[in-house]
Each structure stands twice: as C-alpha cells, then as structure tokens.
Design an enzyme around this catalytic site. Structure first.
Site, PDB file in Angstrom:
ATOM      1  N   CYS A   1      40.020 -13.276 -20.412  1.00 40.94           N
ATOM      2  CA  CYS A   1      38.961 -12.503 -19.763  1.00 40.94           C
ATOM      3  C   CYS A   1      38.157 -11.804 -20.840  1.00 40.94           C
ATOM      4  O   CYS A   1      38.662 -11.536 -21.915  1.00 40.94           O
ATOM      5  CB  CYS A   1      39.529 -11.499 -18.759  1.00 40.94           C
ATOM      6  SG  CYS A   1      40.881 -10.500 -19.387  1.00 40.94           S
TER       7      CYS A   1
ATOM      8  N   HIS B   1      42.189   3.837 -18.567  1.00 41.83           N
ATOM      9  CA  HIS B   1      42.595   4.063 -19.946  1.00 41.83           C
ATOM     10  C   HIS B   1      41.419   4.558 -20.773  1.00 41.83           C
ATOM     11  O   HIS B   1      40.259   4.400 -20.405  1.00 41.83           O
ATOM     12  CB  HIS B   1      43.200   2.804 -20.568  1.00 41.83           C
ATOM     13  CG  HIS B   1      42.403   1.563 -20.353  1.00 41.83           C
ATOM     14  ND1 HIS B   1      42.700   0.643 -19.373  1.00 41.83           N
ATOM     15  CD2 HIS B   1      41.328   1.067 -20.989  1.00 41.83           C
ATOM     16  CE1 HIS B   1      41.856  -0.358 -19.422  1.00 41.83           C
ATOM     17  NE2 HIS B   1      40.995  -0.115 -20.393  1.00 41.83           N
TER      18      HIS B   1
END
Length: 698
Positions: free
Chosen positions: A28, A614
């Site tokens: 990805c 994150h």
C-alpha cells in the site's frame, strides 16, 4: 484431479498429489497496517483451504520475504493485492489476479478461487494497472484512481529537480549576480557562480521531462518511461513547434498521460511470438516515442504557438487601458502556468517594453512573479496539518525560490492540486499585478521578485513589497481554504492506508506518493502456510522480557478499559492524555495535533472495528503505545464502515532510530487479524486482563 481451488496440483512425486502453491504480493502507498492485514488474511484463508501460499510484503523499508525465481517457477498462480505499482514481469506465464489491497483483506478466499480462471500474464513489465477479472468494473472511479497515482508519481520524482535547480539558481543570483539594464540579473560568464547557475539550469531543464516520464511510467511501466521523458522535453521546448515558449508543466502532464496510455494500447496489439521478447525494450519505446513526438510537434504544438502569438497581440492592444486592469490580467497570466506559454507571453511582453522606455508593465509582472512560490510556501506554514512533511519541506524551498523570483517553485503544488492551487495562484497574482499597476511601479530589468528590489532595479520599493506581500497572503489564504474544503468533502469517502483520491501525496514522498510521517510506510514479511512462519521474520524485541508488551512500550499506565470519548478527535485527545501518564509526553497539544495531521492525510481506521492512530513528533521523548476500547464504537472513517472499538495509539520521537516502530506496527497488525484475539481483548474485564491478552503479541 484438481486442487481445492480448481487448479492442477503442482509437482507430484510418487503419484502423490501436492498442495496447490500460490504466491502473493501485498503493498500500500502509505501506512503499514493494510499491507500486513492483507498478507495475514491471505495466509489464514490459504491455510483453511489447504493451499500453500508465500506472501511478499513491499514497503519503504524494502520488500521482505521476497519471492525467489524458484518460488515463481513452481507456483500455480499469483495474487497481487496492492495499491501501488508492482513489477509483474517476473510472473510471465503465470495466472495473475491483480486487485487493491482492500480486496486482500476482505475477500481472500475469493481471490484464491479466482486464480484458477485468471489470465496468464504475458510479461512486458506491466504494473498493477494490468486489468483482470478481479479488478474490472466500476470504470470511472478506477480510472480516476490510476490517473491520480500516476500524477503523484510524476510529482514526487519532479520535486528534487525543482528544489535543487531552483535553489542553485537563487544562490548563484544572490551571490554572483548584479543588475544590468540590458540583461536583467547578470552573472559574469567566466565566474564560479555562473557554473553554479548552469548546474541549476540543468536541474530545471530536467524537471519537466521527469514529471512527464514518471507519469507515463506509472501507467505503462518501463516501456513508457522513454516516450514520456522525450515527450516532456518536446513539450517544454517551444522551438520544436515554432513557439517562443514551451508548454511547461501542463504540457508535461499531457504528454505523460498520452505516453502511458499509448504504451498500454500498443501492449494489447497481437504480435508474432518471436517479436514479444523485444517489444518492451525496443519496439514499444521506439514506436511510442516517435508517434508521441510527431503528434505533439505537428498537432498539439501548433495551437500552442497560435495562442502565444495572439495573446501577445491582444496584450499589445491593451497598453492604453487602465493600469490596474492590465496589471490584474498580467498577474493572472504570470500565475497560471508558471513558465508555460501563458506565463511567458506576459513576461516577454513586459520585458520587450523595457527597451521602449515603458518599465511599468515589467513592474506589474515583477510583483506577480514571486507570489505563487511565496504563497504556496506560506500556506504550508499556516495550516501544517493539511500537508505532509515532505510538502512542508518543499514549502520552505518554495519560499526561498520566491524571494529570488523563481515562480517554478510553486509547480509541485500546482501539479499535485491543480483545482485548488492554480485558482489561488491566479487570484494572488492578479492582486499583486493590479496593486503594482495602481502604484505605477517600474522595473528596469526583465526579472521579478524581492531580489530585483533589493538590487535597486525597482522604483517605488515600499509599494512593490506591499503588492508582493498582499498577493502572497491572498494566495496562501485562498489555497488553504480551497484545500481544506476539498479535504472535508473527501473525509466521508473510503480511504486505504491514508490514500484518498486526491493529490495530496505526495507531494509524496516518494514514489508518487508515500507519506513521510515515518509511521506510514510499509515493510516487513508475511509467509506461507504454517502459523509459526508468520512471525518468523519479525526480529526479537530488543532484550524485552516475556512479561513486556510490545517491547515495553505499552504498560498498565497506557491501558484503559473504557474509552469515554464518542468522536475521533476527542478520542485521540483522550488517548494522548493516557500516553502522557508515562511521563514520555512533553507537549500533549502537539501530540494531538500531530495525530490529527496524520488523520487528515487519511484515516487510520483499519476496519474490523480497529483504529491505530499514530504520530511521529518531538512531543514524545521515547516510543509509547496506548490501548483503549469503546463499547459503542467511534466513527473513524474505516475502510469497511465499522466503528472503532479497539483503539491503539502509537507515538515515537521525530528522531527515532531504526525501524522499531514499523516492527511494532507489523506485529500489531498481524495479531489483530486473529478473530479470537480481538474477542479476548473486547471481553477482558480489567486492565490486567487486557495486558495478559496483549502479551500474546510476539
């Protein structure tokens, strides 16, 4: 006799039927989670179906568990579950299914079944754009996605050339240049700074062909690289089609897409078997390059030349009109294509009038020239969360180039977000040009930007700077507003690993597009059919004891059984407060802002009721991981539409060494694909029980 998936079994020593053997590649553009989730799901599905599978994961830290020539030779089929280009040339002669990474997560069994009817890959280095039954259909959205990724691929490779070329030219002008009424800013021919300037000019000359070439490469793979680059050079060289100015970066985008799709079309042509080996290295590049070059010179180039000539005539008839109106029009033209034919028409018109004693027109142009790079650079400072780290770095370089009148510094932003950036540039340029016309500013040299004022070539210096500053602010504010509106409209759309259908890569880091937050890169491994193999490649935690969770980054202090917040922003703030309990967070607000900036790039909702927000920021002094769960779930914009009930937050310092955070993300992503593990996390009665479950992560 056939295998469980309907394919003939491999091998067959002593008459014993062997298990079906498949290969897979998952990848990805940003994030690590979906790469590993797809790999783990494919491994689980293969094990349930009695199929052997080896999965190669690709990411910014490199491909791991790499498929060998022997693996390919003995494989019965290949599954490509990726949202970025994967080289398929090594799979020539094998059945190949090519889909997005989301398909690998949600429908692994279906993909294994589809391999038996997948077409044989013919070779030639096709990328993931190769069509197959698995990824056909829904043409409109698919094509836009391919076009977006191709554009961002070109932009990402172009950025270093813009920055290096622009900064070297700016440095040489500032340290070695002086004003000359007949030649603008002049650097002595035999000086050291002329050599530096020449190197910078080469960078600028390569910028446009690189943009075109790598757009073509993303569409048609390696055979498209040469026609794309040559086409870009032709587009930027107006003398080849009787134009005083080349087509610039807009022409490069056109040639890039033309080259890419032309190569794809040629690949579909049936040729004799003996010709196939030389198609990708000789026939396709020569035919595509020749056809595209002649098409641009004889078909596209003529209209560009015609437009240039008539724009010049039109402007010549306006010299007696209102200075404000003329300044606004010149500012619009200067800002439109930043070095293309429209920009050059306005610039050469102003420069040509200097010799006649009319220096006001060049003054209007000089005020508009720096507005685009200065405005785009300022925009990255005003709303940092709308931009990736690399875009912000490019913004600083753009600011520097703007000071020296190098309008090309804004090209990466315009190429990546044309619908938002070009109108903002034009509005700011028009304002600056109009104000310069109103104030009667004169420029005695054919150059623009604050440097000409500093070197004494501009009259009315205070008003010149007022015009530049106001134009810059207008550009920046308009850009931020348009980009923000565009981002908000897309928030409700499904995104995979932070990749929304918008140019906002990008300016990707690379490769057309990877995020640069340090936590958005893929990597790691996932292997075949035995559960023990799936974590074999993950390094042992750095001396961590068996009682530690995720190398000690997650502790009892950072576990919360019930998340109180009901929306994503509040949940991230609550998680940041949880991490602060460790004493490793020095600035909660900055940690929250960093995490929200990451969410703006693309959701961290992974599906399966999981979210992993994150941040990589100096607001934390050491890696720290928190976990909380929500009974009702938090709307996170997840790929599968589920609300997040299991929320992990990972934070590492900006200067964190190595890839430890990537290892943690990989281990976490894999384990979360275990349904039983997720159920145990949801039903654990207290923090201690949650920690016991989390200790299963190895």
């Amino acid at each position: 006799m056939t295998s469980p998936a309907g394919l003939p079994p491999t091998g067959g020593g002593s008459g014993e039927q062997q298990r079906l053997k498949l290969l897979a590649v998952t990848a990805c553009p940003t994030g690590i989670a979906h790469t590993y989730m797809a790999a783990e799901k494919l491994s689980q599905a293969a094990e349930q179906l009695g199929v052997d599978i080896k999965v190669e994961t690709q990411g910014s830290i490199g491909a791991e568990n790499v498929l060998t020539d022997n693996d390919v030779r003995t494989a019965d089929g290949v599954i490509i579950a990726a949202d970025k280009d994967v080289d398929l040339s090594r799979f020539a002669g094998k059945r190949v299914v090519t889909v997005g990474v989301a398909e690998g997560i949600h429908h692994p069994e279906r993909l294994i079944e589809q391999v038996r009817t997948a077409p044989m890959h013919g070779g030639g280095g096709d990328g993931t754009s190769t069509s197959s039954p698995a990824n056909s259909g829904g043409g409109g959205g698919k094509e836009r996605s391919v076009g977006y990724k191709a554009l961002m691929n070109g932009v990402s490779y172009m950025i270093p050339f813009v920055v290096v070329g622009g900064l070297l030219i700016a440095i040489s002008l500032s340290l070695g240049g002086h004003t000359d009424p007949s030649g603008g800013l002049v650097i002595p021919k035999d000086s050291f700074w002329m050599d530096v300037n020449n190197i910078g000019v080469i960078g600028f000359q390569l910028m446009v062909p690189i943009l075109s070439g790598y757009i073509a490469y993303a569409i048609g793979d390696r055979p498209a690289l040469v026609p794309g680059m040559v086409g870009g050079w032709i587009a930027n060289t107006g003398s080849l089609y009787d134009s005083e100015a080349g087509a610039g970066f807009i022409g490069a985008i056109v040639t890039g897409f033309l080259a890419g799709y032309l190569v794809l079309w040629i690949k579909k042509v049936e040729v004799p078997k003996f010709v196939r080996p030389i198609m990708p290295i000789i026939v396709i590049p020569i035919v595509a390059t020749t056809a595209l070059g002649l098409f641009f010179i004889y078909v596209i180039g003529k209209p560009i030349s015609w437009v240039f000539e008539h724009l010049t005539d039109w402007l010549g008839g306006m010299t007696g009109t209102s200075a404000v109106l003329l300044g606004a029009i010149l500012g619009l033209m200067i800002a439109f294509d930043m070095g293309g034919p429209v920009n050059k028409t306005a610039f050469l018109f102003g420069a040509g009038l200097i010799a006649t004693g009319n220096q006001e027109v060049m003054g209007m142009c000089a005020a508009a020239i720096p507005v685009m790079p200065l405005g785009q650079g300022l925009a990255t400072l005003i709303r940092k969360r709308l931009y990736t780290e690399q875009e912000r770095e490019t913004g600083l370089a753009s600011l520097f180039m703007g000071l020296f009148g190098i309008s090309e510094g804004a090209i990466p932003f315009a190429a990546a977000r044309p619908a938002q950036v070009i109108p903002a540039n034009m509005l700011g340029g028009a304002v600056a040009g109009a104000l310069a016309g109103l104030a009667g500013i004169e420029d005695a040299v054919p150059h623009g930007g604050p440097i000409v004022a500093v070197l004494g070539a501009v009259s009315g210096v205070p008003m010149f700077f007022v015009a530049v500053v106001i134009g810059t602010v207008v550009t920046a504010l308009t850009t931020v507003a348009l980009v923000d509106v565009s981002e908000r409209r897309r928030r409700g759309q499904p995104m995979v690993d932070g990749l929304a259908p918008q140019p906002e890569l990008a300016l990707a880091g690379v490769g057309v597009g990877a995020r640069s937050d340090g936590l958005g890169a893929d990597g790691g491994t996932a292997t075949a059919h035995a559960p023990a193999q799936r974590t074999a490649s993950a390094p042992a935690s750095n001396g961590a004891s068996d009682d530690e969770v995720l190398s000690g980054y997650l502790t009892a202090q950072t576990v919360k059984v019930r998340l109180d917040s009901g929306d994503k922003d509040a949940a991230i703030r609550e998680m940041a407060g949880l991490l602060a309990a460790t004493g490793k967070v020095t600035d909660i607000e900055e940690l929250v802002a960093a995490a929200l900036r990451r969410e703006e790039q693309g959701t961290t909702g992974l599906g399966e009721e999981i979210a992993v927000p994150h941040a990589k920021t100096d607001a934390v002094t050491a890696p720290v991981v928190g976990f909380a769960r929500s009974a009702e779930g938090v709307e996170w914009g997840s790929l599968d539409g589920t609300k997040a009930k299991l929320v992990f937050m990972i934070s590492v310092p900006e200067a964190a060494a190595g890839n430890e955070h990537l290892r943690i993300l990989a281990l976490l992503s894999r384990k979360l694909m275990d349904t039983g593990f997720r159920e145990r996390l949801m039903t654990a009665p207290d923090e201690a029980a949650v920690l016991d479950v989390l200790r299963e992560i190895r």
